[in-house]
Design a protein around this motif. Structure first.
Motif, PDB file in Angstrom:
ATOM      1  N   VAL A  86       0.965  -1.266   0.104  1.00 34.35           N
ATOM      2  CA  VAL A  86      -0.065  -0.074   0.070  1.00 34.35           C
ATOM      3  C   VAL A  86       0.878   1.400   0.063  1.00 34.35           C
ATOM      4  O   VAL A  86       0.529   2.137  -0.684  1.00 34.35           O
ATOM      5  N   PRO A  87       1.957   1.206   0.578  1.00 36.74           N
ATOM      6  CA  PRO A  87       2.660   2.771   0.658  1.00 36.74           C
ATOM      7  C   PRO A  87       3.345   2.885  -0.727  1.00 36.74           C
ATOM      8  O   PRO A  87       3.373   4.111  -1.007  1.00 36.74           O
ATOM      9  N   ARG A  88       3.716   1.974  -1.268  1.00 37.30           N
ATOM     10  CA  ARG A  88       4.218   2.136  -2.656  1.00 37.30           C
ATOM     11  C   ARG A  88       3.304   2.402  -3.832  1.00 37.30           C
ATOM     12  O   ARG A  88       3.164   3.022  -4.522  1.00 37.30           O
ATOM     13  N   HIS A  89       2.070   1.742  -3.678  1.00 35.96           N
ATOM     14  CA  HIS A  89       1.154   1.591  -4.934  1.00 35.96           C
ATOM     15  C   HIS A  89      -0.237   2.448  -4.647  1.00 35.96           C
ATOM     16  O   HIS A  89      -0.868   2.653  -5.277  1.00 35.96           O
ATOM     17  N   VAL A  90      -0.233   2.827  -3.412  1.00 33.37           N
ATOM     18  CA  VAL A  90      -1.639   3.497  -2.861  1.00 33.37           C
ATOM     19  C   VAL A  90      -1.189   4.921  -2.399  1.00 33.37           C
ATOM     20  O   VAL A  90      -2.133   5.729  -2.889  1.00 33.37           O
ATOM     21  N   ILE A  91      -0.577   5.143  -1.372  1.00 31.28           N
ATOM     22  CA  ILE A  91      -0.271   6.435  -0.610  1.00 31.28           C
ATOM     23  C   ILE A  91       0.205   7.143  -1.520  1.00 31.28           C
ATOM     24  O   ILE A  91       1.078   6.776  -2.402  1.00 31.28           O
ATOM     25  N   PRO A  92      -0.367   8.489  -1.456  1.00 29.63           N
ATOM     26  CA  PRO A  92       0.023   9.469  -2.434  1.00 29.63           C
ATOM     27  C   PRO A  92       1.568   9.680  -2.523  1.00 29.63           C
ATOM     28  O   PRO A  92       2.128   9.823  -1.353  1.00 29.63           O
ATOM     29  N   ALA A  93       2.055  10.266  -3.659  1.00 28.23           N
ATOM     30  CA  ALA A  93       3.454  10.376  -3.792  1.00 28.23           C
ATOM     31  C   ALA A  93       3.638  11.921  -2.982  1.00 28.23           C
ATOM     32  O   ALA A  93       4.797  12.216  -2.402  1.00 28.23           O
TER      33      ALA A  93
ATOM     34  N   TRP B 205      -7.152  -5.835   0.525  1.00 27.79           N
ATOM     35  CA  TRP B 205      -7.224  -5.175  -0.559  1.00 27.79           C
ATOM     36  C   TRP B 205      -8.809  -5.165  -1.155  1.00 27.79           C
ATOM     37  O   TRP B 205      -9.122  -4.313  -1.916  1.00 27.79           O
ATOM     38  N   LYS B 206      -9.477  -5.956  -0.526  1.00 32.82           N
ATOM     39  CA  LYS B 206     -10.984  -6.089  -0.765  1.00 32.82           C
ATOM     40  C   LYS B 206     -11.684  -4.743  -0.224  1.00 32.82           C
ATOM     41  O   LYS B 206     -11.710  -4.578   0.873  1.00 32.82           O
TER      42      LYS B 206
ATOM     43  N   ILE C  78     -25.970   0.549  -1.319  1.00 37.00           N
ATOM     44  CA  ILE C  78     -26.957   1.310  -1.934  1.00 37.00           C
ATOM     45  C   ILE C  78     -26.524   1.045  -3.639  1.00 37.00           C
ATOM     46  O   ILE C  78     -25.458   0.727  -3.954  1.00 37.00           O
ATOM     47  N   ALA C  79     -27.566   1.511  -4.423  1.00 37.73           N
ATOM     48  CA  ALA C  79     -27.321   1.298  -5.834  1.00 37.73           C
ATOM     49  C   ALA C  79     -26.607   2.495  -6.439  1.00 37.73           C
ATOM     50  O   ALA C  79     -26.569   3.518  -5.810  1.00 37.73           O
ATOM     51  N   GLY C  80     -25.809   2.350  -7.360  1.00 39.67           N
ATOM     52  CA  GLY C  80     -25.004   3.171  -8.073  1.00 39.67           C
ATOM     53  C   GLY C  80     -23.737   2.838  -8.328  1.00 39.67           C
ATOM     54  O   GLY C  80     -23.193   1.945  -7.762  1.00 39.67           O
ATOM     55  N   ASP C  81     -22.914   3.774  -9.214  1.00 39.21           N
ATOM     56  CA  ASP C  81     -21.775   3.373  -9.746  1.00 39.21           C
ATOM     57  C   ASP C  81     -20.679   4.297  -8.923  1.00 39.21           C
ATOM     58  O   ASP C  81     -20.696   5.424  -8.672  1.00 39.21           O
ATOM     59  N   VAL C  82     -19.472   3.362  -8.120  1.00 34.03           N
ATOM     60  CA  VAL C  82     -18.973   4.005  -7.033  1.00 34.03           C
ATOM     61  C   VAL C  82     -17.381   3.450  -7.290  1.00 34.03           C
ATOM     62  O   VAL C  82     -17.290   2.212  -7.690  1.00 34.03           O
ATOM     63  N   ALA C  83     -16.173   3.936  -6.906  1.00 34.31           N
ATOM     64  CA  ALA C  83     -14.993   3.579  -6.976  1.00 34.31           C
ATOM     65  C   ALA C  83     -14.768   3.233  -5.601  1.00 34.31           C
ATOM     66  O   ALA C  83     -14.785   4.073  -4.630  1.00 34.31           O
ATOM     67  N   GLY C  84     -14.052   2.236  -5.261  1.00 33.21           N
ATOM     68  CA  GLY C  84     -13.414   1.821  -4.012  1.00 33.21           C
ATOM     69  C   GLY C  84     -12.000   2.885  -3.879  1.00 33.21           C
ATOM     70  O   GLY C  84     -11.276   2.906  -4.810  1.00 33.21           O
ATOM     71  N   ALA C  85     -11.965   3.198  -2.888  1.00 33.06           N
ATOM     72  CA  ALA C  85     -10.862   4.240  -2.502  1.00 33.06           C
ATOM     73  C   ALA C  85      -9.425   3.732  -2.755  1.00 33.06           C
ATOM     74  O   ALA C  85      -8.567   4.376  -3.503  1.00 33.06           O
ATOM     75  N   ILE C  86      -8.986   2.551  -2.451  1.00 35.61           N
ATOM     76  CA  ILE C  86      -7.710   1.731  -2.581  1.00 35.61           C
ATOM     77  C   ILE C  86      -7.529   1.621  -3.946  1.00 35.61           C
ATOM     78  O   ILE C  86      -6.415   1.916  -4.551  1.00 35.61           O
ATOM     79  N   GLN C  87      -8.560   1.072  -4.788  1.00 36.00           N
ATOM     80  CA  GLN C  87      -8.286   0.715  -6.056  1.00 36.00           C
ATOM     81  C   GLN C  87      -8.135   1.887  -6.929  1.00 36.00           C
ATOM     82  O   GLN C  87      -7.333   2.302  -7.837  1.00 36.00           O
ATOM     83  N   TRP C  88      -8.975   3.034  -6.525  1.00 35.37           N
ATOM     84  CA  TRP C  88      -9.113   4.473  -7.356  1.00 35.37           C
ATOM     85  C   TRP C  88      -7.653   5.319  -6.968  1.00 35.37           C
ATOM     86  O   TRP C  88      -6.986   5.536  -7.808  1.00 35.37           O
TER      87      TRP C  88
ATOM     88  N   THR D 173     -18.214  12.294  -9.217  1.00 40.32           N
ATOM     89  CA  THR D 173     -17.782  10.649  -8.985  1.00 40.32           C
ATOM     90  C   THR D 173     -17.873  10.698  -7.435  1.00 40.32           C
ATOM     91  O   THR D 173     -17.843  11.465  -6.627  1.00 40.32           O
ATOM     92  N   VAL D 174     -18.024   9.387  -7.022  1.00 41.85           N
ATOM     93  CA  VAL D 174     -18.216   8.951  -5.706  1.00 41.85           C
ATOM     94  C   VAL D 174     -17.048   7.855  -5.415  1.00 41.85           C
ATOM     95  O   VAL D 174     -17.056   6.792  -6.232  1.00 41.85           O
ATOM     96  N   ILE D 175     -16.442   8.136  -4.285  1.00 41.03           N
ATOM     97  CA  ILE D 175     -15.384   7.272  -3.804  1.00 41.03           C
ATOM     98  C   ILE D 175     -15.773   6.841  -2.778  1.00 41.03           C
ATOM     99  O   ILE D 175     -15.780   7.354  -1.576  1.00 41.03           O
ATOM    100  N   MET D 176     -15.666   5.416  -2.469  1.00 40.06           N
ATOM    101  CA  MET D 176     -16.042   4.779  -1.200  1.00 40.06           C
ATOM    102  C   MET D 176     -14.782   4.308  -0.482  1.00 40.06           C
ATOM    103  O   MET D 176     -14.003   3.382  -1.056  1.00 40.06           O
ATOM    104  N   SER D 177     -14.837   4.906   0.885  1.00 38.11           N
ATOM    105  CA  SER D 177     -13.499   4.626   1.726  1.00 38.11           C
ATOM    106  C   SER D 177     -13.899   4.131   3.062  1.00 38.11           C
ATOM    107  O   SER D 177     -13.850   4.736   3.929  1.00 38.11           O
ATOM    108  N   LEU D 178     -14.526   2.756   2.914  1.00 38.33           N
ATOM    109  CA  LEU D 178     -15.160   2.308   4.119  1.00 38.33           C
ATOM    110  C   LEU D 178     -14.263   1.036   4.645  1.00 38.33           C
ATOM    111  O   LEU D 178     -14.840  -0.105   5.153  1.00 38.33           O
ATOM    112  N   GLY D 179     -12.937   1.108   4.687  1.00 46.78           N
ATOM    113  CA  GLY D 179     -12.025  -0.128   5.013  1.00 46.78           C
ATOM    114  C   GLY D 179     -11.957  -1.071   4.095  1.00 46.78           C
ATOM    115  O   GLY D 179     -12.705  -1.139   2.933  1.00 46.78           O
ATOM    116  N   THR D 180     -11.275  -1.869   4.176  1.00 48.36           N
ATOM    117  CA  THR D 180     -10.767  -3.049   3.388  1.00 48.36           C
ATOM    118  C   THR D 180     -10.769  -4.368   4.134  1.00 48.36           C
ATOM    119  O   THR D 180     -10.624  -4.164   5.483  1.00 48.36           O
TER     120      THR D 180
END
Length: 398
Positions: A130-137, A186-187, A193-203, A322-329
């Motif tokens: 996660v530090p390399r691939h997810v946490i912002p530069a 990573w999951k 709820i219905a609708g198109d959202v992005a998972g925060a880690i993957q986003w 855009t809606v980004i879900m950051s609800l844990g993994t």
């Protein structure tokens, strides 16, 4: 010392602080790396619980422990690297580590230092998790993480990236006597709820890889450190307005205080005491708005925090793109199906026997987020250290 007691790996903080005060950075770093194999990573983004325990807080503010650790790492690194010698190998014993994040790197470091042949299998093209691939530069640079990886590799660890790891059965057939699952979590968590959202880690992984374009207004649902990182990243990528949507109040935000302050300073809008109930699409199926309902805090729940309760008839709509879900993994459920006999709980986390990482399968260990769910870097690193110690002690006893 209170600071040492507040550190999950009980680093010798007063000692290395004093060495740094005297300008003895190489000895300070040598002392730090007796218990901490990731001095650059923890010197940059550690949650620094030690500083909340510091006695100086009673008078003004804590000693700058994390900054001093990074100073020791920067000034003592070359001398430490030149001093390392690979110990003699323990014959007939090999450890396979599945996952190259903080837990896997820490385990490999301590196994290599104990003379146990270790191999890291990492599905991504490079180590770092996660530090390399997810946490912002803007919070930590890849070059910083690379120095910690090089320190681990100095002990002769074999690193194999870019492909899934072999199965436990295959690894044992290859001669690996001990196997550690350090696969992280990573999951993404979901809101039903219905609708198109992005998972925060993957986003955020896509952002760091340069594959995400951002514009308009963005709503980040959640209140943890990952939510703050996602919101701040969205601003830097050109979003016009960024909201943090959280169902409890500002006082209950689980993110570290400093991360919340940074987000506020950068202009992120906090919509607290509200919760999404529907995501509204436009005629082409893209997100055009999010409907939320206001909340109020009731009695404390099992976690000790006051339970959020919906206020009837308080729905309102926010225009967002855009809606980004950051609800844990949680860990990948494939672990259960690909490793027969490995016990997992209802959240998909691997069940271990105590803190040493032993699982329900003989010779198989697990640690880090794969066991606890998403946690801090220092806790993940501590789990790798504990598992390596358990493997080493088992081998020595034989």
């Amino acid at each position: 010392a209170p600071c040492q007691g507040g550190c999950p790996i009980e680093q010798d903080i007063p000692e290395y602080m004093e060495l740094c005060r005297k300008g003895l950075y190489a000895p300070a770093l040598k002392l730090i790396t007796q218990k901490n194999p990731l001095p650059f990573l923890t010197g940059t983004i550690c949650a620094h619980r030690c500083q909340t325990k510091c006695s100086r807080n009673f008078y003004d503010e804590s000693v700058r422990i994390r900054d001093t650790k990074l100073l020791a790492a920067e000034k003592g690194y070359n001398a430490l690297m030149a001093s390392i010698r690979v110990p003699e190998r323990v014959p007939g014993k090999k450890a396979a580590i599945i996952g190259g994040g903080p837990t896997g790197i820490a385990a490999a470091y301590f196994l290599g230092r104990a003379g146990i042949e270790a191999t890291i299998f990492e599905r991504e093209s490079c180590l770092g998790g996660v530090p390399r691939h997810v946490i912002p530069a803007f919070r930590i640079a890849n070059e910083t993480i690379e120095k910690d990886i090089a320190l681990m590799e100095k002990y002769g660890v074999d690193v194999r990236c870019g492909a899934p790891a072999p199965s436990v059965k295959e690894l044992k057939a290859m001669g690996y006597t001990h196997i550690l699952f350090a696969v992280g979590a990573w999951k993404p968590g979901k809101l039903e709820i219905a609708g198109d959202v992005a998972g925060a880690i993957q986003w955020m992984k896509g952002v760091k890889a340069g594959n995400i374009a951002v514009g308009g207004s963005i709503a980040v649902v959640g209140g943890g450190n990952v939510a703050m990182d996602a919101a701040r990243s969205a601003l830097r990528l050109g979003a016009e307005t960024v909201y943090i949507v959280y169902r409890r109040g500002m006082a209950e935000l689980p993110a570290r205080k400093e991360e919340v302050e940074h987000a506020e300073e950068e202009g992120i809008i906090f919509k607290t005491l509200c919760n999404p109930v529907e995501i509204l699409p436009d005629e082409d199926g893209f997100v055009k708005a999010i409907t939320c309902i206001e909340m109020e805090l009731g009695e404390p729940d099992a976690s000790g925090r006051r339970r959020p309760i919906e206020k009837k008839g308080s729905e309102f709509t926010m225009d967002v793109d855009t809606v980004i879900m950051s609800l844990g993994t949680s860990p990948n459920p494939l672990i259960r199906s690909t490793t027969p006999g490995l016990e997992t709980n209802k959240h998909g986390c691997i069940v271990t026997d105590g803190d040493d990482g032993k699982t329900s399968r003989d010779g198989v260990y697990a640690g880090g987020d794969a066991v606890t769910g998403a946690a801090t870097v220092i806790k993940a690193m501590g789990a790798g250290k504990a598992a390596a110690k358990a493997i080493d002690e088992y081998i020595q006893s034989k």
